[in-house]
Design a protein around this motif. Structure first.
Motif, PDB file in Angstrom:
ATOM      1  N   ALA A  10       0.831  -1.200   0.000  1.00  0.00           N
ATOM      2  CA  ALA A  10       0.000   0.000   0.000  1.00  0.00           C
ATOM      3  C   ALA A  10       0.868   1.253   0.000  1.00  0.00           C
ATOM      4  O   ALA A  10       0.566   2.223  -0.704  1.00  0.00           O
ATOM      5  CB  ALA A  10      -0.929  -0.005   1.213  1.00  0.00           C
ATOM      6  N   TYR A  11       1.946   1.233   0.770  1.00  0.00           N
ATOM      7  CA  TYR A  11       2.839   2.383   0.803  1.00  0.00           C
ATOM      8  C   TYR A  11       3.546   2.551  -0.532  1.00  0.00           C
ATOM      9  O   TYR A  11       3.701   3.674  -1.024  1.00  0.00           O
ATOM     10  CB  TYR A  11       3.868   2.227   1.926  1.00  0.00           C
ATOM     11  CG  TYR A  11       4.858   3.368   1.957  1.00  0.00           C
ATOM     12  CD1 TYR A  11       4.480   4.614   2.434  1.00  0.00           C
ATOM     13  CD2 TYR A  11       6.158   3.206   1.495  1.00  0.00           C
ATOM     14  CE1 TYR A  11       5.369   5.663   2.445  1.00  0.00           C
ATOM     15  CE2 TYR A  11       7.054   4.250   1.511  1.00  0.00           C
ATOM     16  CZ  TYR A  11       6.654   5.478   1.987  1.00  0.00           C
ATOM     17  OH  TYR A  11       7.532   6.513   1.990  1.00  0.00           O
ATOM     18  N   GLU A  12       3.981   1.451  -1.144  1.00  0.00           N
ATOM     19  CA  GLU A  12       4.642   1.534  -2.444  1.00  0.00           C
ATOM     20  C   GLU A  12       3.691   2.110  -3.493  1.00  0.00           C
ATOM     21  O   GLU A  12       4.100   2.945  -4.307  1.00  0.00           O
ATOM     22  CB  GLU A  12       5.136   0.156  -2.885  1.00  0.00           C
ATOM     23  CG  GLU A  12       6.353  -0.312  -2.134  1.00  0.00           C
ATOM     24  CD  GLU A  12       6.813  -1.689  -2.588  1.00  0.00           C
ATOM     25  OE1 GLU A  12       6.212  -2.264  -3.521  1.00  0.00           O
ATOM     26  OE2 GLU A  12       7.780  -2.187  -2.008  1.00  0.00           O
ATOM     27  N   GLU A  13       2.428   1.683  -3.488  1.00  0.00           N
ATOM     28  CA  GLU A  13       1.455   2.213  -4.427  1.00  0.00           C
ATOM     29  C   GLU A  13       1.196   3.688  -4.180  1.00  0.00           C
ATOM     30  O   GLU A  13       1.099   4.477  -5.120  1.00  0.00           O
ATOM     31  CB  GLU A  13       0.158   1.420  -4.335  1.00  0.00           C
ATOM     32  CG  GLU A  13       0.267   0.016  -4.874  1.00  0.00           C
ATOM     33  CD  GLU A  13      -0.985  -0.808  -4.612  1.00  0.00           C
ATOM     34  OE1 GLU A  13      -1.994  -0.246  -4.108  1.00  0.00           O
ATOM     35  OE2 GLU A  13      -0.952  -2.017  -4.891  1.00  0.00           O
ATOM     36  N   PHE A  60       4.147   5.618  -5.460  1.00  0.00           N
ATOM     37  CA  PHE A  60       4.167   5.613  -6.921  1.00  0.00           C
ATOM     38  C   PHE A  60       3.173   6.626  -7.469  1.00  0.00           C
ATOM     39  O   PHE A  60       3.476   7.368  -8.407  1.00  0.00           O
ATOM     40  CB  PHE A  60       3.862   4.210  -7.446  1.00  0.00           C
ATOM     41  CG  PHE A  60       3.849   4.117  -8.938  1.00  0.00           C
ATOM     42  CD1 PHE A  60       5.030   4.165  -9.659  1.00  0.00           C
ATOM     43  CD2 PHE A  60       2.650   3.987  -9.623  1.00  0.00           C
ATOM     44  CE1 PHE A  60       5.027   4.088 -11.043  1.00  0.00           C
ATOM     45  CE2 PHE A  60       2.627   3.910 -11.003  1.00  0.00           C
ATOM     46  CZ  PHE A  60       3.817   3.963 -11.717  1.00  0.00           C
ATOM     47  N   GLU A  61       1.981   6.672  -6.881  1.00  0.00           N
ATOM     48  CA  GLU A  61       0.954   7.617  -7.326  1.00  0.00           C
ATOM     49  C   GLU A  61       1.385   9.063  -7.097  1.00  0.00           C
ATOM     50  O   GLU A  61       1.058   9.942  -7.875  1.00  0.00           O
ATOM     51  CB  GLU A  61      -0.368   7.343  -6.627  1.00  0.00           C
ATOM     52  CG  GLU A  61      -1.040   6.076  -7.096  1.00  0.00           C
ATOM     53  CD  GLU A  61      -2.293   5.751  -6.306  1.00  0.00           C
ATOM     54  OE1 GLU A  61      -2.686   6.566  -5.442  1.00  0.00           O
ATOM     55  OE2 GLU A  61      -2.848   4.665  -6.544  1.00  0.00           O
ATOM     56  N   GLU A  62       2.130   9.325  -6.033  1.00  0.00           N
ATOM     57  CA  GLU A  62       2.615  10.669  -5.762  1.00  0.00           C
ATOM     58  C   GLU A  62       3.671  11.097  -6.779  1.00  0.00           C
ATOM     59  O   GLU A  62       3.775  12.272  -7.118  1.00  0.00           O
ATOM     60  CB  GLU A  62       3.216  10.756  -4.362  1.00  0.00           C
ATOM     61  CG  GLU A  62       2.194  10.710  -3.263  1.00  0.00           C
ATOM     62  CD  GLU A  62       2.834  10.711  -1.889  1.00  0.00           C
ATOM     63  OE1 GLU A  62       4.087  10.721  -1.796  1.00  0.00           O
ATOM     64  OE2 GLU A  62       2.098  10.680  -0.892  1.00  0.00           O
ATOM     65  N   GLU A  63       4.454  10.149  -7.246  1.00  0.00           N
ATOM     66  CA  GLU A  63       5.551  10.479  -8.149  1.00  0.00           C
ATOM     67  C   GLU A  63       5.162  10.488  -9.618  1.00  0.00           C
ATOM     68  O   GLU A  63       5.923  10.942 -10.462  1.00  0.00           O
ATOM     69  CB  GLU A  63       6.700   9.473  -7.936  1.00  0.00           C
ATOM     70  CG  GLU A  63       7.340   9.608  -6.583  1.00  0.00           C
ATOM     71  CD  GLU A  63       8.396   8.556  -6.325  1.00  0.00           C
ATOM     72  OE1 GLU A  63       8.582   7.670  -7.177  1.00  0.00           O
ATOM     73  OE2 GLU A  63       9.022   8.626  -5.257  1.00  0.00           O
TER      74      GLU A  63
END
Length: 141
Positions: free
Chosen positions: A126-129, A132-135
């Motif tokens: 969840a943190y990786e997703e 990724f969405e922020e970047e």
């Protein structure tokens, strides 16, 4: 909150158990009036116990709310954890005759974190997703 996979839930559970064990051990040392500070720092014994207690509570916080309190910079975290290993080596005392192993416990836990954290083994999907969405940059044509 976020959804955890079974693997992430099991990892978080075992991490929390380890940290609760550390806090319990520090409280037990305090109740036994054990000396955990090195010979030159005995007057700061309670301060060192409080430091170990705060580290344990911080790690419980990390195990429960991972992406809320950890900075994204892996190098600064690794430097912080290496500093904690050094503090445990220099300032804390081990005395097997009276069952004081706080320095060894702190060094072992933090060495494991220094090795495991850069590999992203403790980062949830969840943190990786979310990261990724922020970047992501959306380019409109």
């Amino acid at each position: 909150m976020w959804q955890l996979s079974l693997k992430e839930g099991i990892i978080k559970f075992f991490i929390a158990v380890i940290w609760v064990g550390l806090i319990w051990y520090v409280v037990w040392l305090y109740m036994q009036w054990s000396i955990v500070a090195g010979q030159n720092f005995v007057q700061y014994n309670v301060s060192f116990l409080i430091l170990a207690l705060i580290l344990g509570m911080y790690l419980i916080w990390i195990s429960v709310f991972t992406y809320l309190c950890l900075p994204d910079n892996r190098w600064s975290l690794m430097m912080l954890w290496i500093a904690i290993i050094w503090i445990a080596e220099v300032y804390f005392l081990d005395n097997p005759e009276v069952h004081v192993y706080l320095a060894d416990i702190l060094k072992l836990v933090w060495v494991i974190l220094v090795i495991v954290w850069p590999s992203k083994a403790l980062v949830s999907k969840a943190y990786e997703e979310k990261k990724f969405e922020e970047e992501i940059e959306i380019i409109e044509v």
